[in-house]
Design a protein around this motif. Structure first.
Motif, PDB file in Angstrom:
ATOM      1  N   GLY A   5       0.934  -1.353   0.098  1.00 28.11           N
ATOM      2  CA  GLY A   5      -0.046   0.125  -0.008  1.00 28.11           C
ATOM      3  C   GLY A   5       0.846   1.312   0.043  1.00 28.11           C
ATOM      4  N   GLN A   6       0.210   2.248  -0.014  1.00 26.65           N
ATOM      5  CA  GLN A   6       1.184   3.527   0.240  1.00 26.65           C
ATOM      6  C   GLN A   6       1.871   3.737   1.476  1.00 26.65           C
ATOM      7  OE1 GLN A   6      -2.009   6.676   0.011  1.00 26.65           O
ATOM      8  NE2 GLN A   6      -1.667   7.055  -2.153  1.00 26.65           N
ATOM      9  N   SER A   7       3.130   4.391   1.417  1.00 29.23           N
ATOM     10  CA  SER A   7       3.791   4.519   2.462  1.00 29.23           C
ATOM     11  C   SER A   7       3.393   5.711   3.236  1.00 29.23           C
ATOM     12  CB  SER A   7       5.158   4.783   2.046  1.00 29.23           C
ATOM     13  OG  SER A   7       5.598   6.020   1.470  1.00 29.23           O
ATOM     14  N   LEU A   8       3.910   5.930   4.666  1.00 33.67           N
ATOM     15  CA  LEU A   8       3.731   7.233   5.388  1.00 33.67           C
ATOM     16  C   LEU A   8       3.966   8.393   4.459  1.00 33.67           C
ATOM     17  CD1 LEU A   8       2.579   8.401   7.867  1.00 33.67           C
ATOM     18  CD2 LEU A   8       4.922   8.071   8.846  1.00 33.67           C
ATOM     19  N   VAL A   9       5.162   8.389   4.104  1.00 34.67           N
ATOM     20  CA  VAL A   9       5.339   9.697   3.199  1.00 34.67           C
ATOM     21  C   VAL A   9       4.547   9.810   1.960  1.00 34.67           C
ATOM     22  CG1 VAL A   9       7.376  10.694   1.730  1.00 34.67           C
ATOM     23  CG2 VAL A   9       8.006   9.207   3.820  1.00 34.67           C
ATOM     24  N   ASP A  10       4.219   8.922   1.417  1.00 34.01           N
ATOM     25  CA  ASP A  10       2.974   9.162   0.241  1.00 34.01           C
ATOM     26  C   ASP A  10       1.776   9.422   0.688  1.00 34.01           C
ATOM     27  OD1 ASP A  10       4.742   8.036  -1.623  1.00 34.01           O
ATOM     28  OD2 ASP A  10       4.102   6.004  -1.648  1.00 34.01           O
ATOM     29  N   ARG A  11       1.314   9.254   2.041  1.00 31.27           N
ATOM     30  CA  ARG A  11       0.066   9.666   2.519  1.00 31.27           C
ATOM     31  C   ARG A  11       0.361  11.249   2.865  1.00 31.27           C
ATOM     32  NH1 ARG A  11      -0.125   4.261   4.838  1.00 31.27           N
ATOM     33  NH2 ARG A  11       0.834   4.930   6.801  1.00 31.27           N
ATOM     34  N   ILE A  12       1.346  11.477   3.444  1.00 28.71           N
ATOM     35  CA  ILE A  12       1.642  13.021   3.891  1.00 28.71           C
ATOM     36  C   ILE A  12       1.561  13.660   2.643  1.00 28.71           C
ATOM     37  CG2 ILE A  12       3.439  14.326   4.822  1.00 28.71           C
ATOM     38  CD1 ILE A  12       4.252  12.099   6.779  1.00 28.71           C
ATOM     39  N   ARG A  13       2.395  13.221   1.653  1.00 26.04           N
ATOM     40  CA  ARG A  13       2.335  14.049   0.298  1.00 26.04           C
ATOM     41  C   ARG A  13       0.927  14.090   0.044  1.00 26.04           C
ATOM     42  NH1 ARG A  13       7.372  11.084  -2.520  1.00 26.04           N
ATOM     43  NH2 ARG A  13       9.354  12.309  -1.314  1.00 26.04           N
ATOM     44  N   LEU A  14       0.111  12.908  -0.401  1.00 22.69           N
ATOM     45  CA  LEU A  14      -1.080  13.171  -0.690  1.00 22.69           C
ATOM     46  C   LEU A  14      -2.166  14.299   0.161  1.00 22.69           C
ATOM     47  CD1 LEU A  14      -3.414  12.064  -2.498  1.00 22.69           C
ATOM     48  CD2 LEU A  14      -4.092  10.441  -1.031  1.00 22.69           C
ATOM     49  N   ARG A  15      -2.040  14.267   1.388  1.00 23.84           N
ATOM     50  CA  ARG A  15      -2.784  15.173   2.451  1.00 23.84           C
ATOM     51  C   ARG A  15      -2.279  16.402   1.995  1.00 23.84           C
ATOM     52  NH1 ARG A  15      -2.405  11.072   6.495  1.00 23.84           N
ATOM     53  NH2 ARG A  15      -0.260  12.124   7.219  1.00 23.84           N
ATOM     54  N   ARG A  16      -1.004  16.884   1.595  1.00 25.59           N
ATOM     55  CA  ARG A  16      -0.823  18.124   1.390  1.00 25.59           C
ATOM     56  C   ARG A  16      -1.368  18.722   0.034  1.00 25.59           C
ATOM     57  NH1 ARG A  16       5.911  17.673   3.048  1.00 25.59           N
ATOM     58  NH2 ARG A  16       5.763  17.874   5.384  1.00 25.59           N
ATOM     59  N   GLU A  17      -1.179  17.546  -0.883  1.00 24.60           N
ATOM     60  CA  GLU A  17      -1.458  18.120  -2.121  1.00 24.60           C
ATOM     61  C   GLU A  17      -3.160  18.449  -2.154  1.00 24.60           C
ATOM     62  OE1 GLU A  17      -0.832  18.892  -6.108  1.00 24.60           O
ATOM     63  OE2 GLU A  17       0.484  18.511  -4.733  1.00 24.60           O
ATOM     64  N   MET A  18      -3.874  17.711  -1.363  1.00 26.68           N
ATOM     65  CA  MET A  18      -5.328  17.903  -1.231  1.00 26.68           C
ATOM     66  C   MET A  18      -5.626  19.306  -0.671  1.00 26.68           C
ATOM     67  SD  MET A  18      -6.575  14.092  -0.573  1.00 26.68           S
ATOM     68  CE  MET A  18      -8.656  14.602  -0.390  1.00 26.68           C
ATOM     69  N   ARG A  19      -4.786  19.330   0.402  1.00 26.11           N
ATOM     70  CA  ARG A  19      -4.880  20.950   1.002  1.00 26.11           C
ATOM     71  C   ARG A  19      -4.674  21.912   0.101  1.00 26.11           C
ATOM     72  NH1 ARG A  19      -2.428  18.163   5.571  1.00 26.11           N
ATOM     73  NH2 ARG A  19      -0.386  19.210   4.981  1.00 26.11           N
ATOM     74  N   TRP A  21      -4.915  21.928  -3.160  1.00 24.88           N
ATOM     75  CA  TRP A  21      -6.022  22.216  -4.036  1.00 24.88           C
ATOM     76  C   TRP A  21      -7.479  22.614  -3.524  1.00 24.88           C
ATOM     77  CZ3 TRP A  21      -5.925  22.705  -9.196  1.00 24.88           C
ATOM     78  CH2 TRP A  21      -4.640  22.066  -9.905  1.00 24.88           C
ATOM     79  N   ARG A  22      -7.580  22.262  -2.452  1.00 17.57           N
ATOM     80  CA  ARG A  22      -8.657  23.255  -1.476  1.00 17.57           C
ATOM     81  C   ARG A  22      -8.676  24.243  -1.630  1.00 17.57           C
ATOM     82  NH1 ARG A  22      -7.940  18.853   2.555  1.00 17.57           N
ATOM     83  NH2 ARG A  22      -9.460  17.166   2.051  1.00 17.57           N
ATOM     84  N   ARG A  23      -7.176  25.034  -1.225  1.00 18.69           N
ATOM     85  CA  ARG A  23      -6.933  26.419  -1.073  1.00 18.69           C
ATOM     86  C   ARG A  23      -7.110  27.123  -2.550  1.00 18.69           C
ATOM     87  NH1 ARG A  23      -2.331  24.602   1.922  1.00 18.69           N
ATOM     88  NH2 ARG A  23      -0.991  24.889  -0.149  1.00 18.69           N
ATOM     89  N   ILE A  24      -6.741  26.293  -3.600  1.00 20.40           N
ATOM     90  CA  ILE A  24      -6.975  26.628  -4.947  1.00 20.40           C
ATOM     91  C   ILE A  24      -8.504  26.943  -5.329  1.00 20.40           C
ATOM     92  CG2 ILE A  24      -6.649  26.341  -7.432  1.00 20.40           C
ATOM     93  CD1 ILE A  24      -3.793  24.856  -6.639  1.00 20.40           C
ATOM     94  N   ALA A  25      -9.031  26.071  -4.856  1.00 19.33           N
ATOM     95  CA  ALA A  25     -10.656  25.889  -4.997  1.00 19.33           C
ATOM     96  C   ALA A  25     -11.421  27.032  -4.484  1.00 19.33           C
ATOM     97  CB  ALA A  25     -11.192  24.593  -4.867  1.00 19.33           C
ATOM     98  N   ARG A  26     -10.966  27.410  -3.179  1.00 19.51           N
ATOM     99  CA  ARG A  26     -11.526  28.430  -2.478  1.00 19.51           C
ATOM    100  C   ARG A  26     -11.178  29.634  -3.077  1.00 19.51           C
ATOM    101  NH1 ARG A  26     -10.170  25.226   2.150  1.00 19.51           N
ATOM    102  NH2 ARG A  26      -8.108  26.484   2.504  1.00 19.51           N
ATOM    103  N   GLY A  27      -9.854  29.867  -3.678  1.00 15.81           N
ATOM    104  CA  GLY A  27      -9.417  31.106  -4.161  1.00 15.81           C
ATOM    105  C   GLY A  27      -9.788  31.455  -5.521  1.00 15.81           C
ATOM    106  N   ALA A  28     -10.463  30.536  -5.969  1.00 12.81           N
ATOM    107  CA  ALA A  28     -10.511  30.546  -7.704  1.00 12.81           C
ATOM    108  C   ALA A  28     -11.363  31.784  -7.978  1.00 12.81           C
ATOM    109  CB  ALA A  28     -11.120  29.054  -8.202  1.00 12.81           C
ATOM    110  N   PRO A  29     -12.539  32.268  -7.096  1.00 10.25           N
ATOM    111  CA  PRO A  29     -13.266  33.146  -7.577  1.00 10.25           C
ATOM    112  C   PRO A  29     -12.685  34.593  -7.627  1.00 10.25           C
ATOM    113  CG  PRO A  29     -14.482  31.712  -6.075  1.00 10.25           C
ATOM    114  CD  PRO A  29     -13.025  31.256  -6.090  1.00 10.25           C
TER     115      PRO A  29
END
Length: 257
Positions: A5-19, A21-29
């Protein structure tokens, strides 16, 4: 050791990337146009990859599993088989205006004598929990100006290895029809220069079809058997849709009297 499965480092990177894109989505307007354009291009590329993963996962995780060869067989069967078309994904998956002798996969061919073909055949994915076969075959027949339509299934060498006149060959299928038609099954066994043919009319019990061929009633030369194939013959198929959800075969010796 293999990674499961995913390593701990992969999971941390995924959470950072999702955060991110959340910022990008909030700031898009409120984002400047040149920055918004860059984010749009990045998002499109990411969506293409995500859609590909989702499609592949849904395809592979949908029951029944691709490649499944599981189906009920008589307890004393010495051979059983589900043809490739109902077991594995094919390329191409189908064709329209099908010419006679056209093949779908390595084992299935469609034969007819129409002057103008208004036939199509396509491999479809079975997705119901009640289906054991991963795939099915759909035949769409529109105007039909021929006298016969048959689906030919070439059996593997194992089907005739050690075959004797004391054997019973059984075919089971799940058939869905848009409207009723007559259906016949013909088993062909080549032995030397001759071909033994056994024909049975198929009685559909709901969707389920069972046909048995008793080789004791044949003139089979056991010492010269070379191969076998089966024809499914559809009578008056015009303006009909025929779906074969599953087709399986088994072989067993007849009980001694």
């Amino acid at each position: 050791m293999a990674r499961t499965g995913q390593s701990l480092v992969d999971r941390i990177r995924l959470r950072r990337e999702m955060r991110r894109w959340r910022r990008i989505a909030r700031g898009a307007p409120r984002a400047p146009m040149h920055i918004l354009r860059d984010h749009r291009n990045q998002a499109r590329g990411l969506r293409e990859l995500l859609d590909r993963v989702i499609r592949t996962a849904e395809y592979r995780l949908t029951l029944p599993y691709v490649g499944s060869n599981a189906f009920p067989v008589p307890h004393d069967a010495d051979w059983s088989w589900r043809p490739q078309l109902w077991r594995e994904p094919l390329t191409p998956r189908g064709m329209a205006s099908v010419r006679s002798k056209s093949m779908l996969g390595a084992e299935a061919s469609l034969f007819h004598d129409c002057d103008r073909s208004e036939l199509s055949m396509r491999q479809v994915r079975n997705r119901r929990e009640s289906d054991l076969a991963p795939f099915g075959l759909r035949l769409d027949v529109f105007t039909f100006d021929g006298t016969f339509l048959s689906l030919v299934l070439q059996m593997p060498p194992e089907a005739v290895a050690g075959l004797k006149r004391r054997h019973l060959i059984r075919m089971e299928a799940i058939v869905e029809l848009e409207k009723p038609l007559e259906l016949f099954a013909r088993l062909n066994i080549r032995h030397g220069p001759n071909t033994e043919q056994l024909v049975r009319e198929v009685e559909l019990n709901g969707r389920d079809m069972v046909v048995e061929f008793d080789l004791a009633y044949s003139k089979l030369n056991e010492k010269r058997i070379e191969g076998a194939w089966l024809d499914l013959i559809f009578d008056s198929p015009e303006m009909n849709q025929i779906v074969l959800r599953d087709v399986t075969f088994s072989r067993r010796p007849r009980a001694e009297l």
